[in-house]
Design a protein around this motif. Structure first.
Motif, PDB file in Angstrom:
ATOM      1  N   ASP A 207      44.136  15.505  46.717  1.00  0.00           N
ATOM      2  CA  ASP A 207      43.625  16.615  45.921  1.00  0.00           C
ATOM      3  C   ASP A 207      42.118  16.431  45.761  1.00  0.00           C
ATOM      4  O   ASP A 207      41.659  15.357  45.357  1.00  0.00           O
ATOM      5  CB  ASP A 207      44.321  16.650  44.563  1.00  0.00           C
ATOM      6  CG  ASP A 207      43.958  17.863  43.741  1.00  0.00           C
ATOM      7  OD1 ASP A 207      43.450  18.829  44.336  1.00  0.00           O
ATOM      8  OD2 ASP A 207      44.189  17.840  42.519  1.00  0.00           O
ATOM      9  N   ALA A 208      41.355  17.445  46.089  1.00  0.00           N
ATOM     10  CA  ALA A 208      39.891  17.329  46.036  1.00  0.00           C
ATOM     11  C   ALA A 208      39.391  17.165  44.608  1.00  0.00           C
ATOM     12  O   ALA A 208      38.412  16.465  44.368  1.00  0.00           O
ATOM     13  CB  ALA A 208      39.252  18.544  46.683  1.00  0.00           C
ATOM     14  N   SER A 209      40.041  17.822  43.657  1.00  0.00           N
ATOM     15  CA  SER A 209      39.572  17.725  42.278  1.00  0.00           C
ATOM     16  C   SER A 209      39.814  16.335  41.699  1.00  0.00           C
ATOM     17  O   SER A 209      39.129  15.920  40.775  1.00  0.00           O
ATOM     18  CB  SER A 209      40.246  18.775  41.402  1.00  0.00           C
ATOM     19  OG  SER A 209      41.637  18.542  41.326  1.00  0.00           O
ATOM     20  N   LEU A 210      40.790  15.606  42.244  1.00  0.00           N
ATOM     21  CA  LEU A 210      41.042  14.244  41.773  1.00  0.00           C
ATOM     22  C   LEU A 210      39.857  13.341  42.083  1.00  0.00           C
ATOM     23  O   LEU A 210      39.588  12.394  41.356  1.00  0.00           O
ATOM     24  CB  LEU A 210      42.316  13.689  42.423  1.00  0.00           C
ATOM     25  CG  LEU A 210      42.735  12.291  41.995  1.00  0.00           C
ATOM     26  CD1 LEU A 210      43.086  12.293  40.505  1.00  0.00           C
ATOM     27  CD2 LEU A 210      43.906  11.808  42.806  1.00  0.00           C
ATOM     28  N   SER A 211      39.123  13.645  43.122  1.00  0.00           N
ATOM     29  CA  SER A 211      37.946  12.860  43.461  1.00  0.00           C
ATOM     30  C   SER A 211      36.719  13.305  42.678  1.00  0.00           C
ATOM     31  O   SER A 211      35.905  12.489  42.270  1.00  0.00           O
ATOM     32  CB  SER A 211      37.671  12.976  44.961  1.00  0.00           C
ATOM     33  OG  SER A 211      36.471  12.339  45.284  1.00  0.00           O
ATOM     34  N   PHE A 212      36.580  14.605  42.466  1.00  0.00           N
ATOM     35  CA  PHE A 212      35.347  15.149  41.898  1.00  0.00           C
ATOM     36  C   PHE A 212      35.272  14.996  40.376  1.00  0.00           C
ATOM     37  O   PHE A 212      34.255  14.550  39.840  1.00  0.00           O
ATOM     38  CB  PHE A 212      35.216  16.625  42.282  1.00  0.00           C
ATOM     39  CG  PHE A 212      34.007  17.288  41.713  1.00  0.00           C
ATOM     40  CD1 PHE A 212      32.754  17.005  42.210  1.00  0.00           C
ATOM     41  CD2 PHE A 212      34.119  18.173  40.660  1.00  0.00           C
ATOM     42  CE1 PHE A 212      31.630  17.600  41.685  1.00  0.00           C
ATOM     43  CE2 PHE A 212      33.001  18.780  40.127  1.00  0.00           C
ATOM     44  CZ  PHE A 212      31.753  18.497  40.638  1.00  0.00           C
ATOM     45  N   VAL A 213      36.321  15.365  39.679  1.00  0.00           N
ATOM     46  CA  VAL A 213      36.274  15.429  38.210  1.00  0.00           C
ATOM     47  C   VAL A 213      36.067  14.057  37.567  1.00  0.00           C
ATOM     48  O   VAL A 213      35.167  13.902  36.732  1.00  0.00           O
ATOM     49  CB  VAL A 213      37.533  16.149  37.662  1.00  0.00           C
ATOM     50  CG1 VAL A 213      37.580  16.071  36.152  1.00  0.00           C
ATOM     51  CG2 VAL A 213      37.558  17.585  38.131  1.00  0.00           C
TER      52      VAL A 213
ATOM     53  N   LYS B 106      34.748  11.388  38.844  1.00  0.00           N
ATOM     54  CA  LYS B 106      33.411  10.906  39.218  1.00  0.00           C
ATOM     55  C   LYS B 106      32.343  11.600  38.387  1.00  0.00           C
ATOM     56  O   LYS B 106      31.407  10.963  37.897  1.00  0.00           O
ATOM     57  CB  LYS B 106      33.181  11.154  40.707  1.00  0.00           C
ATOM     58  CG  LYS B 106      31.971  10.449  41.242  1.00  0.00           C
ATOM     59  CD  LYS B 106      31.651  10.814  42.680  1.00  0.00           C
ATOM     60  CE  LYS B 106      32.806  10.633  43.598  1.00  0.00           C
ATOM     61  NZ  LYS B 106      32.450  10.905  45.003  1.00  0.00           N
ATOM     62  N   MET B 107      32.469  12.895  38.194  1.00  0.00           N
ATOM     63  CA  MET B 107      31.500  13.654  37.412  1.00  0.00           C
ATOM     64  C   MET B 107      31.490  13.175  35.958  1.00  0.00           C
ATOM     65  O   MET B 107      30.423  12.986  35.361  1.00  0.00           O
ATOM     66  CB  MET B 107      31.821  15.142  37.470  1.00  0.00           C
ATOM     67  CG  MET B 107      30.820  16.018  36.755  1.00  0.00           C
ATOM     68  SD  MET B 107      31.207  17.764  36.842  1.00  0.00           S
ATOM     69  CE  MET B 107      32.662  17.853  35.831  1.00  0.00           C
TER      70      MET B 107
ATOM     71  N   GLN C  20      43.858   7.270  46.109  1.00  0.00           N
ATOM     72  CA  GLN C  20      44.433   8.388  46.860  1.00  0.00           C
ATOM     73  C   GLN C  20      45.136   7.905  48.126  1.00  0.00           C
ATOM     74  O   GLN C  20      46.177   8.457  48.508  1.00  0.00           O
ATOM     75  CB  GLN C  20      43.346   9.399  47.229  1.00  0.00           C
ATOM     76  CG  GLN C  20      42.918  10.268  46.082  1.00  0.00           C
ATOM     77  CD  GLN C  20      41.848  11.269  46.493  1.00  0.00           C
ATOM     78  OE1 GLN C  20      41.072  11.032  47.419  1.00  0.00           O
ATOM     79  NE2 GLN C  20      41.798  12.388  45.799  1.00  0.00           N
TER      80      GLN C  20
END
Length: 88
Positions: A43-49, A51-52, A36
């Motif tokens: 984008d916050a979802s780029l970090s979360f999805v 990783k999950m 990033q």
């Protein structure tokens, strides 16, 4: 073995089973943060999805190892309970 030793072994098994997933999550988070920063995408979802997804895959892959450790710990705990029951 007393109650304090049982508590210490419980904390040790929790750390042993939880740390690998946490380390994978931290490494993936670091890689995504570097990506990033280089691409300037915030984008916050780029970090979360990702990783999950990756941590979930890692947990599924490591389930046999986790199950073996929990099974061994449970057998040891039942042996301790039986020993305490005989001495009382």
């Amino acid at each position: 073995m007393d109650l304090i030793a049982i508590s210490q072994s419980t904390v040790a098994i929790i750390l042993l089973l939880g740390l690998p997933s946490l380390i994978v999550s931290m490494v993936i988070g670091l890689v995504i943060s570097i990506f990033q920063a280089v691409t300037q995408i915030s984008d916050a979802s780029l970090s979360f999805v990702p990783k999950m997804i990756i941590v979930s895959i890692f947990i599924v892959i490591s389930l046999p190892w986790i199950g073996d450790n929990i099974e061994e710990y449970t057998y040891n705990l039942w042996d301790i309970i039986i020993t305490f029951g005989k001495t009382q």
